[in-house]
Design a protein around this motif. Sequence first.
Motif, PDB file in Angstrom:
ATOM      1  N   ARG A  59       2.913   4.143   9.666  1.00  0.00           N
ATOM      2  CA  ARG A  59       2.004   5.296  10.209  1.00  0.00           C
ATOM      3  C   ARG A  59       2.029   4.878  11.895  1.00  0.00           C
ATOM      4  NH1 ARG A  59      -0.499   9.344   7.699  1.00  0.00           N
ATOM      5  NH2 ARG A  59      -0.559   8.033   5.677  1.00  0.00           N
ATOM      6  N   ASN A 119       0.874  -0.963   0.034  1.00  0.00           N
ATOM      7  CA  ASN A 119       0.001  -0.008   0.089  1.00  0.00           C
ATOM      8  C   ASN A 119       0.953   1.300  -0.065  1.00  0.00           C
ATOM      9  OD1 ASN A 119      -1.767   2.185   0.434  1.00  0.00           O
ATOM     10  ND2 ASN A 119      -2.995   0.926   2.081  1.00  0.00           N
ATOM     11  N   HIS A 120       0.744   2.167  -1.121  1.00  0.00           N
ATOM     12  CA  HIS A 120       1.509   3.337  -1.111  1.00  0.00           C
ATOM     13  C   HIS A 120       1.345   4.320  -0.081  1.00  0.00           C
ATOM     14  CE1 HIS A 120      -2.172   4.881  -2.818  1.00  0.00           C
ATOM     15  NE2 HIS A 120      -1.777   6.105  -2.554  1.00  0.00           N
ATOM     16  N   GLU A 121       0.055   4.161   0.825  1.00  0.00           N
ATOM     17  CA  GLU A 121      -0.208   5.009   1.920  1.00  0.00           C
ATOM     18  C   GLU A 121       0.715   4.584   3.148  1.00  0.00           C
ATOM     19  OE1 GLU A 121      -4.090   5.743   2.037  1.00  0.00           O
ATOM     20  OE2 GLU A 121      -4.452   6.619   0.335  1.00  0.00           O
ATOM     21  N   LYS A 122       1.294   3.837   3.152  1.00  0.00           N
ATOM     22  CA  LYS A 122       2.060   3.020   4.099  1.00  0.00           C
ATOM     23  C   LYS A 122       1.455   3.013   5.568  1.00  0.00           C
ATOM     24  CE  LYS A 122       5.355   5.519   2.136  1.00  0.00           C
ATOM     25  NZ  LYS A 122       6.207   6.225   2.036  1.00  0.00           N
TER      26      LYS A 122
END
Length: 101
Positions: free
Chosen positions: A70, A63-66
């Motif tokens: 986070r 997932n590019h939002e990581k």
Amino acid sequence: MVSQRVLLQERLETFCTNVYFQPPSKLNYPCILYSTDDVDANYGNNKSYILHQRWKLTVIEKNHEKPLVRKLIESIEGISIDREYIADNLYHTVLTMNTIY
């Protein structure tokens, strides 16, 4: 006494089930790879009185939002991003974390 590495493994497993100190040849994602990096010592009266073990954590996600990165940054004190890169269409984030022993 339980080693610092085992305690770190258990703590990281609360965020992700795929946590590896010695990674297998085939990884499941998302995952966290971790290794020892360095030991920093604080000295006083010619003796070390506090030792900080530094760890390198590599978080690999699809997932590019990581979201895993986070969660780790929001939940663990003393963790910081070292670098980020993309390889094989996977998002890699290298984190640095200090523990005291």
